[in-house]
Design an enzyme around this catalytic site. Sequence first.
Site, PDB file in Angstrom:
ATOM      1  N   GLY A   1      43.001   1.217 -13.133  1.00 36.79           N
ATOM      2  CA  GLY A   1      42.218   2.140 -13.948  1.00 36.79           C
ATOM      3  C   GLY A   1      43.007   3.395 -14.266  1.00 36.79           C
ATOM      4  O   GLY A   1      43.309   4.177 -13.357  1.00 36.79           O
TER       5      GLY A   1
ATOM      6  N   GLY B   1      42.145   5.933 -16.626  1.00 36.27           N
ATOM      7  CA  GLY B   1      41.368   6.844 -17.460  1.00 36.27           C
ATOM      8  C   GLY B   1      41.840   8.272 -17.267  1.00 36.27           C
ATOM      9  O   GLY B   1      42.959   8.527 -16.804  1.00 36.27           O
ATOM     10  N   ARG B   2      40.983   9.232 -17.587  1.00 40.18           N
ATOM     11  CA  ARG B   2      41.384  10.649 -17.495  1.00 40.18           C
ATOM     12  C   ARG B   2      41.833  11.014 -16.085  1.00 40.18           C
ATOM     13  O   ARG B   2      42.807  11.732 -15.902  1.00 40.18           O
ATOM     14  CB  ARG B   2      40.222  11.551 -17.926  1.00 40.18           C
ATOM     15  CG  ARG B   2      39.960  11.537 -19.421  1.00 40.18           C
ATOM     16  CD  ARG B   2      38.987  12.628 -19.821  1.00 40.18           C
ATOM     17  NE  ARG B   2      37.708  12.494 -19.149  1.00 40.18           N
ATOM     18  CZ  ARG B   2      36.695  11.772 -19.612  1.00 40.18           C
ATOM     19  NH1 ARG B   2      36.829  11.105 -20.754  1.00 40.18           N
ATOM     20  NH2 ARG B   2      35.552  11.703 -18.973  1.00 40.18           N
TER      21      ARG B   2
ATOM     22  N   GLY C   1      42.434   8.627 -13.383  1.00 42.60           N
ATOM     23  CA  GLY C   1      43.384   7.678 -12.827  1.00 42.60           C
ATOM     24  C   GLY C   1      44.797   7.875 -13.334  1.00 42.60           C
ATOM     25  O   GLY C   1      45.765   7.799 -12.558  1.00 42.60           O
TER      26      GLY C   1
ATOM     27  N   ARG D   1      42.749  -1.865 -18.319  1.00 41.72           N
ATOM     28  CA  ARG D   1      42.179  -2.829 -19.270  1.00 41.72           C
ATOM     29  C   ARG D   1      42.925  -2.808 -20.597  1.00 41.72           C
ATOM     30  O   ARG D   1      43.199  -3.854 -21.179  1.00 41.72           O
ATOM     31  CB  ARG D   1      40.689  -2.516 -19.492  1.00 41.72           C
ATOM     32  CG  ARG D   1      39.987  -3.470 -20.437  1.00 41.72           C
ATOM     33  CD  ARG D   1      38.504  -3.126 -20.533  1.00 41.72           C
ATOM     34  NE  ARG D   1      38.316  -1.757 -20.976  1.00 41.72           N
ATOM     35  CZ  ARG D   1      38.300  -1.380 -22.253  1.00 41.72           C
ATOM     36  NH1 ARG D   1      38.488  -2.272 -23.214  1.00 41.72           N
ATOM     37  NH2 ARG D   1      38.098  -0.121 -22.581  1.00 41.72           N
TER      38      ARG D   1
ATOM     39  N   ASN E   1      33.400   7.358  -9.029  1.00 43.02           N
ATOM     40  CA  ASN E   1      32.135   8.000  -8.657  1.00 43.02           C
ATOM     41  C   ASN E   1      31.084   6.958  -8.303  1.00 43.02           C
ATOM     42  O   ASN E   1      30.068   6.802  -8.991  1.00 43.02           O
ATOM     43  CB  ASN E   1      31.636   8.896  -9.799  1.00 43.02           C
ATOM     44  CG  ASN E   1      32.413  10.194  -9.870  1.00 43.02           C
ATOM     45  OD1 ASN E   1      32.871  10.721  -8.852  1.00 43.02           O
ATOM     46  ND2 ASN E   1      32.577  10.725 -11.065  1.00 43.02           N
TER      47      ASN E   1
ATOM     48  N   GLY F   1      39.059  16.753 -11.923  1.00 43.93           N
ATOM     49  CA  GLY F   1      38.956  16.611 -13.360  1.00 43.93           C
ATOM     50  C   GLY F   1      40.315  16.576 -14.038  1.00 43.93           C
ATOM     51  O   GLY F   1      41.314  16.127 -13.484  1.00 43.93           O
TER      52      GLY F   1
ATOM     53  N   LYS G   1      30.881  13.718  -1.754  1.00 47.64           N
ATOM     54  CA  LYS G   1      31.167  14.021  -3.169  1.00 47.64           C
ATOM     55  C   LYS G   1      29.882  14.086  -3.983  1.00 47.64           C
ATOM     56  O   LYS G   1      29.743  14.903  -4.907  1.00 47.64           O
ATOM     57  CB  LYS G   1      32.108  12.951  -3.737  1.00 47.64           C
ATOM     58  CG  LYS G   1      32.408  13.093  -5.229  1.00 47.64           C
ATOM     59  CD  LYS G   1      33.066  14.420  -5.573  1.00 47.64           C
ATOM     60  CE  LYS G   1      33.776  14.403  -6.919  1.00 47.64           C
ATOM     61  NZ  LYS G   1      33.016  13.898  -8.042  1.00 47.64           N
TER      62      LYS G   1
ATOM     63  N   GLU H   1      27.222  21.468  -7.725  1.00 52.05           N
ATOM     64  CA  GLU H   1      27.839  21.851  -9.007  1.00 52.05           C
ATOM     65  C   GLU H   1      26.780  21.970 -10.103  1.00 52.05           C
ATOM     66  O   GLU H   1      26.819  22.905 -10.913  1.00 52.05           O
ATOM     67  CB  GLU H   1      28.883  20.808  -9.377  1.00 52.05           C
ATOM     68  CG  GLU H   1      29.551  20.990 -10.715  1.00 52.05           C
ATOM     69  CD  GLU H   1      30.420  19.796 -11.049  1.00 52.05           C
ATOM     70  OE1 GLU H   1      30.194  19.179 -12.123  1.00 52.05           O
ATOM     71  OE2 GLU H   1      31.304  19.445 -10.248  1.00 52.05           O
ATOM     72  N   TYR H   2      25.825  21.030 -10.140  1.00 52.70           N
ATOM     73  CA  TYR H   2      24.750  21.101 -11.125  1.00 52.70           C
ATOM     74  C   TYR H   2      24.004  22.435 -11.013  1.00 52.70           C
ATOM     75  O   TYR H   2      23.724  23.092 -12.011  1.00 52.70           O
ATOM     76  CB  TYR H   2      23.746  19.961 -10.902  1.00 52.70           C
ATOM     77  CG  TYR H   2      24.110  18.637 -11.519  1.00 52.70           C
ATOM     78  CD1 TYR H   2      25.404  18.119 -11.437  1.00 52.70           C
ATOM     79  CD2 TYR H   2      23.147  17.867 -12.158  1.00 52.70           C
ATOM     80  CE1 TYR H   2      25.724  16.886 -11.984  1.00 52.70           C
ATOM     81  CE2 TYR H   2      23.461  16.631 -12.710  1.00 52.70           C
ATOM     82  CZ  TYR H   2      24.747  16.149 -12.614  1.00 52.70           C
ATOM     83  OH  TYR H   2      25.062  14.929 -13.160  1.00 52.70           O
TER      84      TYR H   2
END
Length: 304
Positions: free
Chosen positions: A7, A9-10, A12, A31, A94, A122, A170, A177-178
Amino acid sequence: MKIGMVGLGRMGMNMARRLLRGGHQVAAWNRSLDKTEELGREGGEVCRTLAELVAALPEPKVVWLMLPAGVVDAHLAQLRELLPAGSLIVEGGNSYYKDDLRRGAELAGTGIAYADAGVSGGIWGLEKGYCTMVGGTVADFARIEPLLQTLAPPGGYLHCGPLGAGHFVKMIHNGIEYGMMQAYGEGFALLEASPYGQELNYAELSHLWNQGSVVRSWLLELLERAFAADPRLTELQGHVDDSGEGRWTVQQAVESGVSAPVITAALFRRFESRHDNAFENRLLAALRREFGGHAVKGGGDERG
């Protein structure tokens, strides 16, 4: 050490880059092949299938997953057939901690170990490092500690307990964080609605509050950047998504019988942000009109 990264992504991709820059070897599968080839140009080993990735790793093999929560099980099923006993799978996405418990039980008896890692950082993690919360056995934690030392800033990783503990911690982190984000949003909204709002420079104010104030935080640093680029955030829509952890945190509060009104309200406020002229708000307005004669907007009917 050498690791397999599944993976890119942003998160990984940048985690793989940070590992490469820290002297580790990374065999990668994604992928879409273009991401894998991009990492290959930066020193990673390009794998076109999961079988290639497994074959590229020395024993005992370590595979780190950075995938959307909804596709983790499908990839685990494939890896279970490919990895030899003694291997370790680290789920770094996550995932819900209860899924970790189920997956660990499903892998029991195969000789393949499973650990969970909650990762925060992030898009800034490549530069700043990734705060990492790990669940699993002490032995499995020790196996990946060289990776954690590279991924995290100093003092930025912790063995939180047995399987599931990393993603549980986490999850609560994201619930907090919310609440913090909602508090900043409400505070700046009050400033904007005040007689002083038009005179305030919110980028400067965000910077000010990070100079010794009790509300200083990295979130304020990010707000300073956002306000510097768009002083009144006019280029944005007020639609706020949630990625699951906030919901799981509220569910946990119900299961544990722990009062968590701030986090719960922050989650529900995100729901509300997605509905202009939401039905429930129209219902509330209608009730106020009916029982109190309060004025309402729309429908050509205003009663004073």
